[in-house]
Design an enzyme around this catalytic site. Structure first.
Site, mmCIF file in Angstrom:
data_model
loop_
_atom_site.group_PDB
_atom_site.id
_atom_site.type_symbol
_atom_site.label_atom_id
_atom_site.label_comp_id
_atom_site.label_asym_id
_atom_site.label_seq_id
_atom_site.Cartn_x
_atom_site.Cartn_y
_atom_site.Cartn_z
ATOM 1 N N GLY A 121 16.106 16.613 -61.574
ATOM 2 C CA GLY A 121 14.912 16.198 -62.301
ATOM 3 C C GLY A 121 14.593 14.751 -61.991
ATOM 4 N N ALA B 278 12.515 13.132 -60.332
ATOM 5 C CA ALA B 278 11.135 12.613 -60.308
ATOM 6 C C ALA B 278 10.538 12.554 -61.710
ATOM 7 C CB ALA B 278 10.266 13.490 -59.421
ATOM 8 N N MET C 67 12.744 11.056 -67.488
ATOM 9 C CA MET C 67 14.149 10.693 -67.700
ATOM 10 C C MET C 67 14.906 10.573 -66.388
ATOM 11 S SD MET C 67 15.009 10.001 -70.747
ATOM 12 C CE MET C 67 16.770 10.206 -70.678
ATOM 13 N N GLY D 151 21.220 16.482 -70.216
ATOM 14 C CA GLY D 151 20.377 15.984 -71.307
ATOM 15 C C GLY D 151 19.221 16.914 -71.611
ATOM 16 N N ALA E 153 24.101 17.254 -74.247
ATOM 17 C CA ALA E 153 23.814 16.338 -75.361
ATOM 18 C C ALA E 153 22.311 16.226 -75.555
ATOM 19 C CB ALA E 153 24.408 14.965 -75.078
ATOM 20 N N PRO E 154 21.814 16.575 -76.751
ATOM 21 C CA PRO E 154 20.365 16.525 -76.965
ATOM 22 C C PRO E 154 19.804 15.120 -77.033
ATOM 23 C CG PRO E 154 21.468 17.108 -78.995
ATOM 24 C CD PRO E 154 22.516 17.089 -77.929
ATOM 25 N N ASN E 155 20.706 14.145 -77.328
ATOM 26 C CA ASN E 155 20.230 12.770 -77.408
ATOM 27 C C ASN E 155 21.349 11.828 -77.009
ATOM 28 O OD1 ASN E 155 19.016 10.250 -78.261
ATOM 29 N ND2 ASN E 155 17.581 11.541 -79.430
ATOM 30 N N HIS F 114 7.403 12.931 -81.199
ATOM 31 C CA HIS F 114 7.545 12.671 -79.763
ATOM 32 C C HIS F 114 6.190 12.552 -79.091
ATOM 33 C CE1 HIS F 114 11.611 14.182 -80.607
ATOM 34 N NE2 HIS F 114 11.966 13.513 -79.526
ATOM 35 N N LYS G 185 5.882 16.489 -74.148
ATOM 36 C CA LYS G 185 7.135 17.205 -74.352
ATOM 37 C C LYS G 185 6.863 18.698 -74.412
ATOM 38 C CE LYS G 185 11.089 17.361 -77.515
ATOM 39 N NZ LYS G 185 12.041 17.432 -76.379
HETATM 40 N N1 LIG Z 1 19.341 14.112 -74.138
HETATM 41 C C1 LIG Z 1 18.490 13.087 -74.225
HETATM 42 O O1 LIG Z 1 18.856 11.956 -74.611
HETATM 43 C C2 LIG Z 1 17.069 13.306 -73.787
HETATM 44 C C3 LIG Z 1 16.167 12.239 -73.745
HETATM 45 C C4 LIG Z 1 14.869 12.490 -73.258
HETATM 46 C C5 LIG Z 1 14.515 13.757 -72.830
HETATM 47 N N2 LIG Z 1 15.440 14.751 -72.921
HETATM 48 C C6 LIG Z 1 15.153 16.097 -72.424
HETATM 49 O O2 LIG Z 1 15.200 16.045 -71.008
HETATM 50 C C7 LIG Z 1 14.311 17.010 -70.456
HETATM 51 C C8 LIG Z 1 13.395 16.332 -69.468
HETATM 52 O O3 LIG Z 1 12.575 15.430 -70.172
HETATM 53 P P1 LIG Z 1 11.534 14.532 -69.323
HETATM 54 O O4 LIG Z 1 10.677 13.828 -70.312
HETATM 55 O O5 LIG Z 1 12.257 13.768 -68.291
HETATM 56 O O6 LIG Z 1 10.663 15.686 -68.615
HETATM 57 P P2 LIG Z 1 9.824 15.580 -67.263
HETATM 58 O O7 LIG Z 1 8.928 16.764 -67.253
HETATM 59 O O8 LIG Z 1 9.264 14.216 -67.110
HETATM 60 O O9 LIG Z 1 10.940 15.745 -66.114
HETATM 61 C C9 LIG Z 1 11.498 16.991 -65.753
HETATM 62 C C10 LIG Z 1 11.713 16.959 -64.245
HETATM 63 O O10 LIG Z 1 12.431 18.122 -63.862
HETATM 64 C C11 LIG Z 1 11.852 18.618 -62.669
HETATM 65 N N3 LIG Z 1 12.248 20.016 -62.476
HETATM 66 C C12 LIG Z 1 11.679 21.136 -62.980
HETATM 67 N N4 LIG Z 1 12.324 22.221 -62.529
HETATM 68 C C13 LIG Z 1 13.345 21.773 -61.740
HETATM 69 C C14 LIG Z 1 14.379 22.404 -60.990
HETATM 70 N N5 LIG Z 1 14.477 23.737 -60.946
HETATM 71 N N6 LIG Z 1 15.259 21.633 -60.317
HETATM 72 C C15 LIG Z 1 15.131 20.290 -60.317
HETATM 73 N N7 LIG Z 1 14.166 19.615 -61.002
HETATM 74 C C16 LIG Z 1 13.298 20.375 -61.710
HETATM 75 C C17 LIG Z 1 10.362 18.400 -62.854
HETATM 76 O O11 LIG Z 1 9.673 18.470 -61.605
HETATM 77 C C18 LIG Z 1 10.372 17.003 -63.461
HETATM 78 O O12 LIG Z 1 10.374 16.004 -62.457
HETATM 79 C C19 LIG Z 1 13.622 17.674 -71.648
HETATM 80 O O13 LIG Z 1 14.305 18.854 -71.972
HETATM 81 C C20 LIG Z 1 13.819 16.660 -72.763
HETATM 82 O O14 LIG Z 1 13.848 17.256 -74.054
HETATM 83 C C21 LIG Z 1 16.685 14.562 -73.395
HETATM 84 O O1 LIG Z 2 11.274 13.007 -74.647
HETATM 85 C C1 LIG Z 2 11.897 14.052 -74.928
HETATM 86 O O2 LIG Z 2 11.578 15.213 -74.562
HETATM 87 C C2 LIG Z 2 13.151 13.937 -75.736
HETATM 88 N N1 LIG Z 2 13.885 15.010 -75.846
HETATM 89 C C3 LIG Z 2 15.144 15.066 -76.509
HETATM 90 C C4 LIG Z 2 15.103 16.089 -77.612
HETATM 91 O O3 LIG Z 2 14.416 17.148 -77.396
HETATM 92 O O4 LIG Z 2 15.778 15.881 -78.638
HETATM 93 C C5 LIG Z 2 15.663 13.709 -76.931
HETATM 94 C C6 LIG Z 2 14.622 12.804 -77.390
HETATM 95 C C7 LIG Z 2 13.520 12.644 -76.346
#
Ligand SMILES: NC(=O)c1ccc[n+]([C@@H]2O[C@H](COP(=O)([O-])OP(=O)(O)OC[C@H]3O[C@@H](n4cnc5c(N)ncnc54)[C@H](O)[C@@H]3O)[C@@H](O)[C@H]2O)c1
Ligand SMILES: O=C(O)C1=N[C@H](C(=O)O)CCC1
Length: 247
Positions: free
Chosen positions: A7, A9, A12, A75, A102-104, A132, A136
């Site tokens: 992911g 690009a 995150m 994540g 880890a969700p966060n 958010h 999302k």
């Molecule tokens: N755990 C945490 O602290 C935390 C924090 C923020 C976001 N998140 C979670 O992380 C995830 C991504 O969030 P984001 O805001 O970066 O989303 P985003 O859409 O900006 O990024 C997702 C990336 O994954 C890529 N992708 C899609 N399918 C793919 C595949 N098969 N292989 C490789 N790459 C692929 C997309 O092209 C994109 O670049 C969400 O589920 C979000 O809830 C978790």
């Molecule tokens: O930006 C998001 O998407 C985030 N996803 C995580 C969640 O689903 O809890 C963590 C917070 C940001």
């Protein structure tokens, strides 16, 4: 330590790439996004892969990483118990490999969840509001689901019954989602990043526990700590709290 980012690009993933590049003890060896073959992760000799992709693909990515013998720091949200069980079973055949889901990764969010679980037994009512950015794809957030699950576990352990709710007439969705008996409400608003408020109520008082991530750099210390730690944690770990000494 050699790190791959899945992911890469994304919002995150790109932030993780910057954080890994800036870390003296870590080497970014692969940036993977849509259309890329995960085999490059193994070819690049990655020790750990960080997955910040989308809910629809993250489990498959983890199974591929296990087949490659690569530890995973995940994540991406949207995990359910069945998916976690499938990963747990795969890990039974993947000696020594660790997976953290880890969700966060923000320290404040992990602490807020821990505080909410500790407070839960003392309050008649509790609800979770997550807020958010509107880009999302999943709702409610993984953080809110993990928060609600921890609260429900604490209430059950204390012998508490269901939260009070006399609702009998409502528009669909008016009371939000229900996770383990805890109502969870999701707000999507331009200008926000990631925010959560846990509202605990008793007669005459309310306790609010709130966490705000204003920037995605808030998640990076937790991500890098997990990258550095996962090699010593074979099996499946759910939640960053298990890698922190929260006392
Ligand atoms: N755990 C945490 O602290 C935390 C924090 C923020 C976001 N998140 C979670 O992380 C995830 C991504 O969030 P984001 O805001 O970066 O989303 P985003 O859409 O900006 O990024 C997702 C990336 O994954 C890529 N992708 C899609 N399918 C793919 C595949 N098969 N292989 C490789 N790459 C692929 C997309 O092209 C994109 O670049 C969400 O589920 C979000 O809830 C978790
Ligand atoms: O930006 C998001 O998407 C985030 N996803 C995580 C969640 O689903 O809890 C963590 C917070 C940001």
């Amino acid at each position: 330590m050699r790190v791959a980012v899945l992911g890469a690009a994304g919002r995150m993933g790109s932030t993780v790439c910057q954080a890994v590049d800036a870390a003296a003890d870590l080497e970014l060896v692969a940036r993977v996004d849509v259309g890329d073959d995960l085999a490059v992760v193994g070819e690049a000799g990655a020790d750990v892969a960080v997955d910040f992709t989308v809910p629809s693909v993250t489990e498959a990515n983890v199974h591929t990483l296990l087949d490659l013998g690569v530890h995973a720091v995940v994540g991406t949200t949207g995990w359910d118990d069945e998916a976690l069980l499938r990963v747990r079973r795969h890990l039974d055949r993947a000696d020594g490999i660790g997976v953290l889901v880890a969700p966060n990764f923000a320290l404040g969010a992990v602490l807020a969840m821990a505080f909410a679980a500790r407070a839960a037994r003392w309050f008649e009512s509790v609800e979770v509001v997550e807020l958010h950015h509107p880009d999302k794809v999943d709702a409610p957030s993984g953080t809110a689901r993990h928060t609600a699950e921890g609260i429900a576990r604490a209430r059950r352990a204390a012998g508490l019954g269901p939260v009070p709710d006399a609702t009998t007439q409502q528009l669909d969705g008016a009371r939000g989602a229900v996770v383990d008996g805890i109502h969870v409400h999701a707000v999507r608003l331009r200008g926000l990043v990631a925010h959560e408020a846990i509202l605990l109520g008793n007669p005459g008082e309310q306790l609010t526990i709130r966490h705000d991530s204003f920037d995605r750099t808030s998640f990076m210390p937790g991500v890098l700590h997990a990258v550095r730690s996962i090699g010593a944690r074979p099996g499946l770990t759910v939640g960053l709290e298990h890698l922190l000494d929260l006392g």
